[in-house]
Scaffold this motif. Structure first.
Motif, PDB file in Angstrom:
ATOM      1  N   ASN A 147       8.122  -1.268  -1.063  1.00 49.97           N
ATOM      2  CA  ASN A 147       8.119  -0.663   0.268  1.00 49.97           C
ATOM      3  C   ASN A 147       9.301  -1.227   1.051  1.00 49.97           C
ATOM      4  O   ASN A 147      10.034  -2.103   0.574  1.00 49.97           O
ATOM      5  CB  ASN A 147       6.795  -0.931   0.986  1.00 49.97           C
ATOM      6  CG  ASN A 147       6.403  -2.398   0.947  1.00 49.97           C
ATOM      7  OD1 ASN A 147       7.122  -3.250   1.457  1.00 49.97           O
ATOM      8  ND2 ASN A 147       5.260  -2.699   0.318  1.00 49.97           N
ATOM      9  N   TYR A 149       9.433  -3.130   3.702  1.00 53.04           N
ATOM     10  CA  TYR A 149       9.353  -4.556   4.033  1.00 53.04           C
ATOM     11  C   TYR A 149       9.890  -5.399   2.886  1.00 53.04           C
ATOM     12  O   TYR A 149      10.723  -6.306   3.102  1.00 53.04           O
ATOM     13  CB  TYR A 149       7.905  -4.940   4.339  1.00 53.04           C
ATOM     14  CG  TYR A 149       7.686  -6.437   4.389  1.00 53.04           C
ATOM     15  CD1 TYR A 149       8.144  -7.184   5.471  1.00 53.04           C
ATOM     16  CD2 TYR A 149       7.049  -7.102   3.339  1.00 53.04           C
ATOM     17  CE1 TYR A 149       7.963  -8.561   5.512  1.00 53.04           C
ATOM     18  CE2 TYR A 149       6.867  -8.482   3.373  1.00 53.04           C
ATOM     19  CZ  TYR A 149       7.328  -9.198   4.456  1.00 53.04           C
ATOM     20  OH  TYR A 149       7.168 -10.560   4.491  1.00 53.04           O
ATOM     21  N   TYR A 196       6.444  -4.335   8.353  1.00 48.16           N
ATOM     22  CA  TYR A 196       5.554  -5.124   7.495  1.00 48.16           C
ATOM     23  C   TYR A 196       4.461  -4.253   6.872  1.00 48.16           C
ATOM     24  O   TYR A 196       3.824  -3.430   7.537  1.00 48.16           O
ATOM     25  CB  TYR A 196       4.888  -6.254   8.273  1.00 48.16           C
ATOM     26  CG  TYR A 196       3.972  -7.070   7.388  1.00 48.16           C
ATOM     27  CD1 TYR A 196       4.499  -7.996   6.483  1.00 48.16           C
ATOM     28  CD2 TYR A 196       2.599  -6.870   7.412  1.00 48.16           C
ATOM     29  CE1 TYR A 196       3.683  -8.718   5.644  1.00 48.16           C
ATOM     30  CE2 TYR A 196       1.769  -7.595   6.571  1.00 48.16           C
ATOM     31  CZ  TYR A 196       2.319  -8.522   5.691  1.00 48.16           C
ATOM     32  OH  TYR A 196       1.500  -9.223   4.851  1.00 48.16           O
ATOM     33  N   THR A 197       4.264  -4.436   5.578  1.00 50.26           N
ATOM     34  CA  THR A 197       3.236  -3.740   4.816  1.00 50.26           C
ATOM     35  C   THR A 197       2.513  -4.754   3.942  1.00 50.26           C
ATOM     36  O   THR A 197       3.162  -5.562   3.271  1.00 50.26           O
ATOM     37  CB  THR A 197       3.849  -2.637   3.917  1.00 50.26           C
ATOM     38  OG1 THR A 197       4.617  -1.752   4.731  1.00 50.26           O
ATOM     39  CG2 THR A 197       2.775  -1.859   3.188  1.00 50.26           C
ATOM     40  N   ASP A 200       0.343  -4.481  -2.056  1.00 53.32           N
ATOM     41  CA  ASP A 200      -0.418  -3.413  -2.697  1.00 53.32           C
ATOM     42  C   ASP A 200       0.270  -3.060  -4.005  1.00 53.32           C
ATOM     43  O   ASP A 200       1.424  -3.434  -4.245  1.00 53.32           O
ATOM     44  CB  ASP A 200      -0.504  -2.193  -1.786  1.00 53.32           C
ATOM     45  CG  ASP A 200      -1.665  -1.276  -2.161  1.00 53.32           C
ATOM     46  OD1 ASP A 200      -2.372  -1.591  -3.149  1.00 53.32           O
ATOM     47  OD2 ASP A 200      -1.854  -0.248  -1.482  1.00 53.32           O
ATOM     48  N   ALA A 364       5.694   5.155  -0.309  1.00 50.52           N
ATOM     49  CA  ALA A 364       5.109   3.897   0.158  1.00 50.52           C
ATOM     50  C   ALA A 364       5.119   3.771   1.674  1.00 50.52           C
ATOM     51  O   ALA A 364       4.924   2.704   2.201  1.00 50.52           O
ATOM     52  CB  ALA A 364       5.867   2.721  -0.462  1.00 50.52           C
ATOM     53  N   GLY A 365       5.323   4.880   2.387  1.00 55.35           N
ATOM     54  CA  GLY A 365       5.415   4.772   3.842  1.00 55.35           C
ATOM     55  C   GLY A 365       6.560   3.855   4.214  1.00 55.35           C
ATOM     56  O   GLY A 365       7.678   4.060   3.811  1.00 55.35           O
TER      57      GLY A 365
END
Length: 366
Positions: A147, A149, A196-197, A200, A364-365
């Motif tokens: 992602n 981040y 920030y993610t 996952d 992944a947004g």
């Protein structure tokens, strides 16, 4: 241990590693901040010294002196004084032969001390941040590039690594430190707040060895392009400064204090060109690797997805810049503007496309 207990233990371990990664990233930001203040001190103490090498080099007398002393030649019955031929320096900014500035410390011993402290702190911050990236990878048991981040923290780590690598190779790039650390702090601040993610797993399409090949080369290319972009921007400022001095103008005190300590515009231009030219083939490979991966994951090599399109636009922009540098009429500032445009395309490809445009790469947004 039962399978359920093992799964619970693994989840707890991964959560602990993710928390440790966040702590390391914040710790690296604190050390980068100390390095930032040390670089500021280096520039402040350096401003007290009387450098003015560029200004002296651009006066008529110094230009004549730079061509070397006259040559005395014996002839029949006497001597003749011949002027030494002028040395033509190949530079994008014209025929100037300007010496490089002394660096941010400006020849001041205390300024140099703060500069060396800043480099030491940068090395420490780099190691802490690298540990944070590795710990993040361990927490998800995959490459930490799933992602924005993770991409951001890895990108800033690699950018600092490129800078430290150039220093290790004895390249004159310490002047880049303050500009690099400033942008790294902004990048990490954006990463830990907006981008920030939580840890996952990846979507099935990304479970491929091409993730390690394609994304790692993209991160490295972006870091090198960034270093080249900073050098290009500084070249434009230094070229304007030298031009003003050459034409009899008087730059402001702040501009003089800062710009006289940087390398000459021709040096900055050459550095930016070389670093962009060196990484351009790898960027070409990045696009090819991405196309091969797309063929494996989605059944087609190219479908003009927004990310693919802007990667190609970035490639065209850098190809145009390299071609311009080889064309006499486009050297210097015109080529520099193309280089900045190309890096702008790279930034939009990462931030703009990922945030504002929907496509196959929006898995992944942020």
């Amino acid at each position: 241990m039962t399978p359920a207990a093992a799964t619970e233990l693994a989840a707890a371990t991964n959560e602990h590693l993710a928390s440790m990664s966040n702590t390391l990233i914040y710790s690296s930001m604190a050390v980068y901040m100390l390095a930032f203040f040390a670089h500021i001190a280096e520039w402040l103490f350096g401003s007290r010294s009387k450098v003015a090498r560029t200004a002296a080099a651009l006066t008529a007398d110094s230009t004549k002196a730079a061509s070397g002393p006259a040559v005395t030649v014996k002839q029949a019955g006497g001597t003749a004084v011949l002027e030494r031929p002028k040395v033509v320096v190949r530079s994008a900014s014209g025929a100037r032969d300007v010496p490089d500035g002394p660096g941010a410390h400006g020849g001041d011993a205390q300024g140099d001390l703060y500069g060396r402290v800043a480099i030491s702190l940068t090395v420490l911050a780099f190691l802490v941040e690298l540990s944070g990236v590795i710990t993040r990878a361990a927490s998800v048991e995959r490459a930490p590039w799933g992602n924005m981040y993770e991409f951001n923290i890895t990108f800033s780590t690699v950018a600092v690594g490129v800078y430290l690598g150039l220093l290790a190779l004895k390249k004159n790039v310490r002047w880049l430190g303050l500009f690099l650390i400033t942008s790294v702090l902004l990048d990490l601040g954006l990463a830990v707040t907006v981008l920030y993610t939580a840890s996952d797993q990846l979507v099935p399409a990304l479970h491929s060895y091409w993730l390690y090949i394609h994304v790692s080369t993209a991160i490295f290319c972006g870091a090198v392009f960034y270093v080249g972009a900073v050098a290009t921007i500084l070249y434009l400022f230094k070229d304007s400064y030298e031009t003003k001095l050459q034409t009899g103008g008087k730059p402001g005190a702040f501009a003089t204090s800062v710009l006289e300590r940087l390398p000459a515009s021709a040096t900055l231009d050459k550095f930016a060109y070389r670093i962009n030219a060196a990484v351009f083939p790898l960027w070409t490979f990045t696009i090819i690797a991405g196309a091969i991966w797309a063929g494996d994951a989605w059944g087609r090599y190219w479908n003009w997805d927004p990310k693919e399109t802007w990667s190609f636009i970035t490639w065209v922009a850098y190809a145009g810049y390299l071609h311009a540098r080889a064309t006499a009429g486009w050297k210097g500032r015109k080529a520099a503007y193309l280089a900045i445009l190309a890096f702008g395309c790279f930034l939009f490809n990462y931030y703009g496309v990922n945030i504002f445009v929907t496509g196959k790469h929006s898995y992944a947004g942020v």
